[in-house]
Design an enzyme around this catalytic site. Structure first.
Site, PDB file in Angstrom:
ATOM      1  N   THR A   9      41.029  48.340  41.240  1.00 18.85           N
ATOM      2  CA  THR A   9      41.613  47.152  41.848  1.00 18.85           C
ATOM      3  C   THR A   9      41.413  47.081  43.360  1.00 18.85           C
ATOM      4  OG1 THR A   9      43.267  46.997  40.096  1.00 18.85           O
ATOM      5  CG2 THR A   9      43.761  45.847  42.149  1.00 18.85           C
ATOM      6  N   ASP A 124      46.033  42.025  33.957  1.00 22.72           N
ATOM      7  CA  ASP A 124      45.746  43.445  34.162  1.00 22.72           C
ATOM      8  C   ASP A 124      46.915  44.334  33.735  1.00 22.72           C
ATOM      9  OD1 ASP A 124      43.997  45.566  35.874  1.00 22.72           O
ATOM     10  OD2 ASP A 124      46.123  45.853  36.312  1.00 22.72           O
ATOM     11  N   HIS A 128      46.915  47.207  30.647  1.00 19.00           N
ATOM     12  CA  HIS A 128      47.044  48.663  30.793  1.00 19.00           C
ATOM     13  C   HIS A 128      48.003  49.233  29.749  1.00 19.00           C
ATOM     14  CE1 HIS A 128      44.604  49.620  34.224  1.00 19.00           C
ATOM     15  NE2 HIS A 128      45.160  48.680  34.969  1.00 19.00           N
ATOM     16  N   ASP A 171      38.558  40.903  39.246  1.00 16.95           N
ATOM     17  CA  ASP A 171      37.943  41.995  39.999  1.00 16.95           C
ATOM     18  C   ASP A 171      37.278  43.042  39.114  1.00 16.95           C
ATOM     19  OD1 ASP A 171      40.498  42.559  39.082  1.00 16.95           O
ATOM     20  OD2 ASP A 171      40.957  43.969  40.679  1.00 16.95           O
ATOM     21  N   HIS A 172      37.488  42.970  37.814  1.00 18.53           N
ATOM     22  CA  HIS A 172      36.895  43.948  36.902  1.00 18.53           C
ATOM     23  C   HIS A 172      37.209  43.538  35.470  1.00 18.53           C
ATOM     24  CE1 HIS A 172      40.966  45.387  36.233  1.00 18.53           C
ATOM     25  NE2 HIS A 172      41.111  45.544  37.534  1.00 18.53           N
ATOM     26  N   HIS A 290      40.140  50.600  33.338  1.00 18.20           N
ATOM     27  CA  HIS A 290      38.967  50.139  34.075  1.00 18.20           C
ATOM     28  C   HIS A 290      38.675  51.155  35.171  1.00 18.20           C
ATOM     29  CE1 HIS A 290      41.566  48.723  37.429  1.00 18.20           C
ATOM     30  NE2 HIS A 290      42.408  48.408  36.448  1.00 18.20           N
TER      31      HIS A 290
END
Length: 367
Positions: A9, A124, A128, A171-172, A290
């Site tokens: 992140t 996100d 997780h 961002d990912h 990630h």
């Protein structure tokens, strides 16, 4: 979009904001071990490895604009300049309230912003805990989708829809990892000879006695060959394409899990999720991870743009995350700081609507 490595992140958020590779801006993990400063968590030192770094929010201020920031790393001065408006990220504040705040910045009577950086933590956070393919992520994605509608409605309410360009970014990506794919690489090392920093899937291994660095590296390399699901790097074999060479903040030994695998720290993470959210996990659970090699397709990010500068219904080729900084400068019509992105504005040719590049517009960047 192709993110930078590690696909973490803070790493990618600072690349978005600076146009620099991680090896150059120094934010090589959400927390790093710096060989000259020790362990660095979120704070001034983490984001000030390279004092020549000029984030977009500071570049905008230096050019006479006003920046509004709710973004990792934006709460500090760079080149003696800080954001006109600044709020620390607070996950307890409803998304819509955050949007209301930035709309007040846009419409401020004395110092209206022409650039806002807004961070949103979902999907996100849910991913997780529950993995990227769970119903929780479907719901979190729907919540964020509804937020885009709220942003559009508020722009119309404030008569900004023809002035503000909105760029939505991730961002990912994310990969689901089951407990059966947790790897304890400490079994290949002698006790009390090392410290470990970072989080799955990228961990720094720092020998307590640097004279045994070669031995630890050799043992880990042998263990990686035996296990087959992680790799070990030092300054001599770190892939150049990662642009992450920085022994001070990534060395001396880096252990990287293959996509779909994690390390022993995931056991502690799973326990924390169980306590924090009062949910039960089993061996069939999938935890979202990630940080993997940025060449992995599952780590790809996305780019969406809407506003008076942008063409409607256009699709462009995949872009590099480091190129966003120069795009922001192009839209804001300001001089960029030194960066690693492409200096060729033609890469954005298909993105812009004809005859609109000279309009007086303002820009909102939202992740």
């Amino acid at each position: 979009m192709y993110p930078v490595f590690p696909t973490k992140t803070f790493v990618n958020h600072f690349t978005i904001g600076t146009g620099l590779y991680p090896g150059n801006h120094g934010v090589l993990a959400n927390s790093v071990y710096d060989s000259t400063r020790g362990l660095l968590n979120y704070g001034f030192d983490l984001f000030h490895y390279n004092e020549s770094t000029l984030p977009i929010w500071s570049a905008n201020e230096k050019a006479g604009g006003h920046s509004g920031c709710i973004w990792p790393g934006s709460g500090y001065e760079y080149h003696g300049v800080s954001c006109t408006f600044q709020k620390e990220h607070n996950g307890s504040i409803p998304f819509e309230d955050r949007v209301d705040t930035i709309m007040n910045w846009f419409t401020h009577e004395q110092t209206p912003t022409n650039l806002v950086m807004l961070y949103i933590e979902e999907p996100d956070e849910q991913s997780h805990m529950y993995g990227p393919n769970s119903i929780h992520i479907t719901n979190a994605a729907a919540r964020v989708d509804n937020l885009t509608r709220y942003i559009e409605d508020k722009l119309i309410e404030h008569k900004l829809q023809n002035r503000v360009n909105v760029i939505y970014l991730s961002d990912h990506g994310m990969v689901g990892v089951p407990p059966s794919n947790f790897i304890d690489f400490t079994v290949f090392l002698a006790n009390n000879t090392y410290n470990i920093y970072g989080s799955t899937p990228v961990l720094q291994v720092v020998p307590k006695d640097l004279t045994v660095e070669h031995e630890i590296f050799a043992n880990l390399t042998k263990g990686a060959e035996q296990n087959g699901h992680f790799k070990v790097y030092n300054e001599h074999n770190l892939p150049a394409r990662w642009h992450a060479h920085n022994r001070r903040r990534m060395g001396p030994i880096l252990v990287v899990a293959d996509s779909g695998y994690g390390f022993q720290d995931m056991v502690i993470a799973a326990q924390n999720y169980r306590k924090k959210f009062n949910v039960s996990f089993t061996n069939e659970s999938r935890y979202g991870v990630h940080g993997y090699d940025n060449a992995e397709p599952d780590m790809n990010a996305f780019f969406l743009a809407k506003g008076p500068l942008f063409s409607k219904g256009k699709r462009i080729r995949a872009i590099q995350m480091i190129d966003l900084y120069n795009l922001f400068c192009l839209i804001l019509k300001i001089e960029c700081g030194v960066n690693d992105g492409s200096k060729n504005p033609q890469i954005w040719k298909k993105l812009f609507a004809r005859h609109k590049s000279d309009q007086n517009t303002t820009t909102l960047h939202h992740v």
